[in-house]
Design a protein around this motif. Sequence first.
Motif, mmCIF file in Angstrom:
data_model
loop_
_atom_site.group_PDB
_atom_site.id
_atom_site.type_symbol
_atom_site.label_atom_id
_atom_site.label_comp_id
_atom_site.label_asym_id
_atom_site.label_seq_id
_atom_site.Cartn_x
_atom_site.Cartn_y
_atom_site.Cartn_z
ATOM 1 N N ALA A 79 0.843 -1.206 0.000
ATOM 2 C CA ALA A 79 0.000 0.000 0.000
ATOM 3 C C ALA A 79 0.874 1.250 0.000
ATOM 4 N N ILE A 80 1.890 1.233 0.841
ATOM 5 C CA ILE A 80 2.775 2.402 0.947
ATOM 6 C C ILE A 80 3.543 2.598 -0.365
ATOM 7 N N ALA A 81 4.037 1.509 -0.922
ATOM 8 C CA ALA A 81 4.806 1.622 -2.172
ATOM 9 C C ALA A 81 3.929 2.097 -3.324
ATOM 10 N N LEU A 82 2.686 1.574 -3.417
ATOM 11 C CA LEU A 82 1.806 1.968 -4.525
ATOM 12 C C LEU A 82 1.428 3.449 -4.417
ATOM 13 N N ALA A 83 1.184 3.914 -3.202
ATOM 14 C CA ALA A 83 0.896 5.347 -3.030
ATOM 15 C C ALA A 83 2.070 6.176 -3.547
ATOM 16 N N GLY A 84 3.282 5.708 -3.303
ATOM 17 C CA GLY A 84 4.464 6.405 -3.798
ATOM 18 C C GLY A 84 4.525 6.408 -5.319
ATOM 19 N N ILE A 85 4.250 5.250 -5.926
ATOM 20 C CA ILE A 85 4.303 5.134 -7.392
ATOM 21 C C ILE A 85 3.284 6.059 -8.047
ATOM 22 N N TRP A 86 2.125 6.222 -7.420
ATOM 23 C CA TRP A 86 1.087 7.085 -7.985
ATOM 24 C C TRP A 86 1.208 8.535 -7.499
ATOM 25 N N GLY A 87 2.263 8.828 -6.741
ATOM 26 C CA GLY A 87 2.499 10.197 -6.294
ATOM 27 C C GLY A 87 1.463 10.704 -5.313
ATOM 28 N N LEU A 88 0.933 9.799 -4.492
ATOM 29 C CA LEU A 88 -0.099 10.179 -3.521
ATOM 30 C C LEU A 88 0.518 10.375 -2.145
ATOM 31 N N ASP A 89 -0.247 10.985 -1.242
ATOM 32 C CA ASP A 89 0.188 11.086 0.149
ATOM 33 C C ASP A 89 0.292 9.686 0.741
ATOM 34 N N GLY A 90 1.074 9.579 1.801
ATOM 35 C CA GLY A 90 1.117 8.325 2.535
ATOM 36 C C GLY A 90 2.294 7.447 2.173
ATOM 37 N N ALA A 91 3.013 7.807 1.099
ATOM 38 C CA ALA A 91 4.216 7.046 0.774
ATOM 39 C C ALA A 91 5.216 7.265 1.905
#
Length: 294
Positions: free
Chosen positions: A151-163
């Motif tokens: 979840a944390i990695a995917l948020a990072g890939i999509w440039g979202l908060d929470g990475a």
Amino acid sequence: MSLDSHDSTGNGTVAAGNIAVNDPLRAEIAAAVDAVRDTTPLAQSLTNFVTINFVANAQLAVGGTAAMHYSGEEAGALDSAGASKATYINMGTLLAEFRTEYPAAARDAVERGLPWVLDPVGAGAGELRGEILRAFHETPPTIIRCNASEAIALAGIWGLDGADSKSRAGVEAHDEIDAAIPAAHALARFTGGVVSVSGAVDLVTDGECDFRLPGGSVWMTKITGAGCSLGGVTATYACVARPLVAALAAALHYNRAADSAERVAEGPGSFQVAFLDALWNTTADEIAQSPIYG
Ligand SMILES: Nc1ncnc2c1ncn2[C@@H]1O[C@H](COP(=O)(O)OP(=O)(O)O)[C@@H](O)[C@H]1O
Ligand SMILES: Cc1ncsc1CCOP(=O)(O)O
Ligand SMILES: [Mg+2]
């Protein structure tokens, strides 16, 4: 048999109260369990080579139907024929051709208004995985089923908060669900769907309401495919229920079946067999009356 002598794992935390016995959400969950058993819906799967057989068997054991393939064209054919009511895409083992096939399958589902479930196995590891996950930004999944790290990695890939820089790529979870809550919220708000984060306590969120689901068995971490098959079963439930109910029903069904299997298992092999039997035998009422902290 207990694993305590072999292993120590995080327990997660459970906050807030158990929702009421007569909460309408419980009736919706029970109805979803019955609907799958009554209608044997097909959720098509594009899933990894390691656990493909277990995913199919788990979908059958909850009452659904399974069909596995690796083709965007086949996904379109099953969707257009009305045969498949949901699509499951799992990123576990990738081939170069999946660069186009997986986004095509996702696009077909979105264009037809059908739900699709993503298991971003190993998110954060490798160029090809990153490229395909970035492509899904254009056709977001209805439900993301993942562990905390993913979840944390995917948020990072999509440039979202929470990475979070603590995230480590891999197929097993390293982060407790609490660390993944900001990422899960950001993912749910971006997709407009639901995020189901598994662990010792599972978290299901639509970005507004969080539901924590305790229970299950630590033996789930000693068989391969527990998470992948939960993704497939979540897609099975998405054939018959709205995304929040589908994610809850699947996670609760897994926790109750794992509880039962642990009582008779003598090791990972017998646990896996007992778990499939328990998926079949656990009642709708047992699933719907599980603890749900919301
Ligand atoms: N320590 C644990 N105790 C009980 N159940 C667990 C534990 N870890 C994972 N599970 C259960 O195993 C299933 C797969 O979750 P998980 O192992 O987090 O997925 P993944 O294999 O993708 O990392 C879920 O049903 C989850 O609730
Ligand atoms: C071991 C492994 N390697 C690539 S995919 C895979 C299966 C991962 O399954 P799960 O995430 O359900 O444990
Ligand atoms: Mg996994």
